[in-house]
Design a protein around this motif. Structure first.
Motif, mmCIF file in Angstrom:
data_model
loop_
_atom_site.group_PDB
_atom_site.id
_atom_site.type_symbol
_atom_site.label_atom_id
_atom_site.label_comp_id
_atom_site.label_asym_id
_atom_site.label_seq_id
_atom_site.Cartn_x
_atom_site.Cartn_y
_atom_site.Cartn_z
ATOM 1 N N ARG A 110 28.908 55.241 41.357
ATOM 2 C CA ARG A 110 30.139 54.214 41.728
ATOM 3 C C ARG A 110 29.697 52.861 41.949
ATOM 4 O O ARG A 110 30.389 51.805 41.922
ATOM 5 N N ASP A 111 28.763 53.195 42.909
ATOM 6 C CA ASP A 111 28.124 51.729 43.678
ATOM 7 C C ASP A 111 27.589 50.754 42.674
ATOM 8 O O ASP A 111 27.860 49.461 42.675
ATOM 9 N N ARG A 112 26.898 51.512 41.576
ATOM 10 C CA ARG A 112 26.200 50.769 40.665
ATOM 11 C C ARG A 112 27.430 49.993 39.826
ATOM 12 O O ARG A 112 27.042 48.806 39.289
ATOM 13 N N VAL A 113 28.248 50.821 39.578
ATOM 14 C CA VAL A 113 29.330 50.205 38.659
ATOM 15 C C VAL A 113 29.922 49.207 39.219
ATOM 16 O O VAL A 113 30.213 47.965 38.748
ATOM 17 N N TRP A 114 30.356 49.020 40.631
ATOM 18 C CA TRP A 114 30.808 48.154 41.290
ATOM 19 C C TRP A 114 29.995 46.806 41.384
ATOM 20 O O TRP A 114 30.216 45.858 41.485
ATOM 21 N N ALA A 115 28.666 47.136 41.460
ATOM 22 C CA ALA A 115 27.847 45.862 41.533
ATOM 23 C C ALA A 115 27.602 45.065 40.178
ATOM 24 O O ALA A 115 27.606 43.931 40.425
ATOM 25 N N ASP A 116 27.794 45.942 39.123
ATOM 26 C CA ASP A 116 27.918 45.190 38.002
ATOM 27 C C ASP A 116 29.151 44.555 37.703
ATOM 28 O O ASP A 116 29.142 43.228 37.054
ATOM 29 N N ILE A 117 30.380 45.063 38.041
ATOM 30 C CA ILE A 117 31.624 44.291 38.038
ATOM 31 C C ILE A 117 31.608 43.001 39.066
ATOM 32 O O ILE A 117 31.901 41.983 38.628
ATOM 33 N N ASP A 118 30.801 43.382 40.215
ATOM 34 C CA ASP A 118 30.763 42.030 41.184
ATOM 35 C C ASP A 118 30.168 41.113 40.599
ATOM 36 O O ASP A 118 30.335 39.905 40.563
ATOM 37 N N ALA A 119 28.927 41.413 39.788
ATOM 38 C CA ALA A 119 28.193 40.277 39.204
ATOM 39 C C ALA A 119 28.773 39.592 37.956
ATOM 40 O O ALA A 119 28.825 38.546 37.768
ATOM 41 N N PHE A 120 29.588 40.420 37.332
ATOM 42 C CA PHE A 120 30.421 39.896 36.149
ATOM 43 C C PHE A 120 31.263 38.807 36.744
ATOM 44 O O PHE A 120 31.688 37.908 36.108
ATOM 45 N N MET A 121 32.285 39.351 37.904
ATOM 46 C CA MET A 121 33.051 38.240 38.381
ATOM 47 C C MET A 121 32.345 37.096 38.773
ATOM 48 O O MET A 121 32.876 36.110 38.737
ATOM 49 N N ALA A 122 31.222 37.407 39.776
ATOM 50 C CA ALA A 122 30.521 35.941 40.157
ATOM 51 C C ALA A 122 30.412 35.454 39.290
ATOM 52 O O ALA A 122 29.941 33.930 39.093
ATOM 53 N N GLU A 123 29.881 35.632 37.619
ATOM 54 C CA GLU A 123 29.319 34.757 36.834
ATOM 55 C C GLU A 123 30.524 34.205 36.006
ATOM 56 O O GLU A 123 30.658 33.095 35.508
ATOM 57 N N THR A 124 31.902 35.025 35.999
ATOM 58 C CA THR A 124 32.916 34.593 35.072
ATOM 59 C C THR A 124 34.061 33.901 35.562
ATOM 60 O O THR A 124 34.709 33.244 35.204
ATOM 61 N N LEU A 125 34.116 34.112 37.015
ATOM 62 C CA LEU A 125 35.350 33.301 37.890
ATOM 63 C C LEU A 125 34.753 32.688 38.998
ATOM 64 O O LEU A 125 33.714 32.554 39.251
ATOM 65 N N PRO A 126 35.618 31.750 39.485
ATOM 66 C CA PRO A 126 35.305 30.904 40.620
ATOM 67 C C PRO A 126 34.802 31.619 41.714
ATOM 68 O O PRO A 126 35.525 32.833 42.161
ATOM 69 N N ALA A 127 34.013 31.293 42.591
ATOM 70 C CA ALA A 127 33.685 31.888 43.775
ATOM 71 C C ALA A 127 34.747 31.913 44.943
ATOM 72 O O ALA A 127 35.419 30.814 45.076
ATOM 73 N N PRO A 128 34.860 32.987 45.669
ATOM 74 C CA PRO A 128 36.081 32.657 46.604
ATOM 75 C C PRO A 128 35.621 32.124 47.879
ATOM 76 O O PRO A 128 34.399 31.870 48.091
ATOM 77 N N ALA A 129 36.738 31.449 48.429
ATOM 78 C CA ALA A 129 36.180 30.798 49.562
ATOM 79 C C ALA A 129 35.902 31.449 50.794
ATOM 80 O O ALA A 129 35.036 31.331 51.637
ATOM 81 N N GLU A 130 36.494 32.678 51.068
ATOM 82 C CA GLU A 130 36.288 33.449 51.935
ATOM 83 C C GLU A 130 37.042 34.584 51.837
ATOM 84 O O GLU A 130 37.613 35.175 50.820
ATOM 85 N N VAL A 131 36.359 35.911 52.584
ATOM 86 C CA VAL A 131 36.993 37.193 52.320
ATOM 87 C C VAL A 131 38.344 37.214 53.197
ATOM 88 O O VAL A 131 38.220 37.192 54.350
ATOM 89 N N PRO A 132 39.439 37.556 52.531
ATOM 90 C CA PRO A 132 40.804 37.458 53.214
ATOM 91 C C PRO A 132 40.851 38.786 53.715
ATOM 92 O O PRO A 132 40.362 39.713 53.427
ATOM 93 N N ALA A 133 41.917 38.765 54.541
ATOM 94 C CA ALA A 133 42.689 39.861 55.246
ATOM 95 C C ALA A 133 43.795 40.308 54.458
ATOM 96 O O ALA A 133 44.472 39.502 53.611
ATOM 97 N N GLU A 134 44.357 41.518 54.915
ATOM 98 C CA GLU A 134 45.550 42.203 53.914
ATOM 99 C C GLU A 134 46.755 41.941 54.671
ATOM 100 O O GLU A 134 46.743 41.463 55.611
ATOM 101 N N VAL A 135 47.744 41.549 53.683
ATOM 102 C CA VAL A 135 49.171 41.391 54.162
ATOM 103 C C VAL A 135 50.056 42.508 53.617
ATOM 104 O O VAL A 135 49.832 42.898 52.493
ATOM 105 N N PRO A 136 51.204 42.799 53.816
ATOM 106 C CA PRO A 136 51.961 43.660 53.358
ATOM 107 C C PRO A 136 52.564 43.300 51.957
ATOM 108 O O PRO A 136 52.428 42.110 51.698
#
Length: 332
Positions: free
Chosen positions: A301-327
């Protein structure tokens, strides 16, 4: 309702964090839509499209993972399963007469799940049957997605001991004989006893293997059994339609196809072949992994997520920061 995976990771905690909304359908049915507590500063949104026989409760761990990555997470239960309305009096029968109904339901749900003002870009994640429906929807219907992940998409079903062409003929013949609403050979109602882990074709993780079953046991109205001849015939017809659709070659969005090398439910070789038809298709294969890649042991599963993360980093804008959760929004 807590469980530990073989790697010591909690697999069932958090199911109750989903907030649900009922959406009436044009033909008198209803869809159950799910909303996970959103991050305070989302980098985008993700729509989760489950596989056959699944319910959103089974996707709690994955929803939490997407949220930690900054995505507002939503999903739906397909009609005929989970908390959505069923097509037959016996609610355990997995049945649909035509997969176009799934596409229609998804089109109706999107304005509620991803309305104007929802964080963009929007990403779609579809598993197995959900991955198949997603690929058809991308080819056939207007959509808001900037990228898509098809996890073990249903592009061919293992039909052993029957050859696939014969299984397709038998299913069609049973529908013509008026038996479309009957269980296909070997299919039964859901049974409350814990299924045996040994030899299962879904996952190598004993705790994640039971997550869906626990959800059914806690709320038997969510339970679903095997498929009807009608569902099987509709699935074969839908897969053939997708393979013959020339619009697939014109899809412009990036699509990541995740393929389980040890899949005993669907045909992984078909997934790899299909990915070559996508102008921006990528495929990742996980040797030895079982069908439910996101329910596998952490080492896979960790390898799957690493590939998804790399795909998102390649295709989507980078996030400004890691956000916290809200209801999450209050359910209707």
């Amino acid at each position: 309702m807590n469980g530990q995976s073989g790697d010591g990771h909690d697999t069932t905690d958090g199911m109750e964090r989903w907030r649900f909304q009922r959406l009436p359908t044009a033909d008198g049915g209803r869809l159950r839509l799910g909303f996970w507590p959103a991050p305070s500063m989302p980098r985008g949104s993700v729509l989760l499209l489950p596989g056959r026989c699944e319910t959103l409760e089974k996707y709690a761990e994955q929803a939490a993972d997407w949220t930690r990555r900054g995505f507002a997470t939503v999903g739906l239960d397909w009609r005929g399963q989970g908390g959505s309305s069923r097509f037959l009096p016996n609610a355990h029968k997995g049945h649909v007469s035509d997969f176009d109904l799934y596409l229609d339901d998804l089109a109706a749900a999107l304005p509620v799940l991803l309305p104007a003002g929802t964080p963009r870009p929007a990403v779609a994640f579809g598993h197995s049957m959900g991955g198949h429906i997603l690929l058809r929807f991308l080819a056939e219907r207007p959509h808001p997605f900037a990228a898509a992940v098809a996890c073990a998409p249903m592009l061919g079903i293992r039909t052993a001991p029957l050859p696939e062409p014969l299984a397709r003929m038998v299913a069609a013949a049973m529908v013509r004989r008026g038996l479309g609403e009957h269980y296909a050979l070997g299919q039964t109602d859901w049974l409350p006893a814990d299924p045996p882990f040994a030899g299962n074709p879904l996952t190598s993780d004993p705790a994640r293997f039971l997550v869906g079953h626990v959800a059914y046991r806690d709320d038997p109205e969510l339970a679903l059994g095997g498929v009807t001849w009608g569902w099987l015939d509709a699935a074969f017809r839908s897969m053939r339609r997708l393979w013959r659709d020339a619009r697939v070659a014109s899809l412009t969005l990036p699509v990541l196809v995740l393929s389980a090398g040890g899949d005993r439910i669907v045909l992984s070789a078909r997934q790899q072949a299909f990915a070559t038809r996508l102008p921006q298709g990528r495929v990742r294969v996980y040797p030895g992994a079982q069908h439910e890649l996101m329910m596998e042991v952490d080492s896979i599963r960790d390898r799957v997520w690493a590939d998804i993360d790399a795909f998102m980093a390649e295709t989507l804008p980078a996030p400004a920061e890691v956000p916290a959760e809200v209801p999450a929004p209050t359910a209707a």
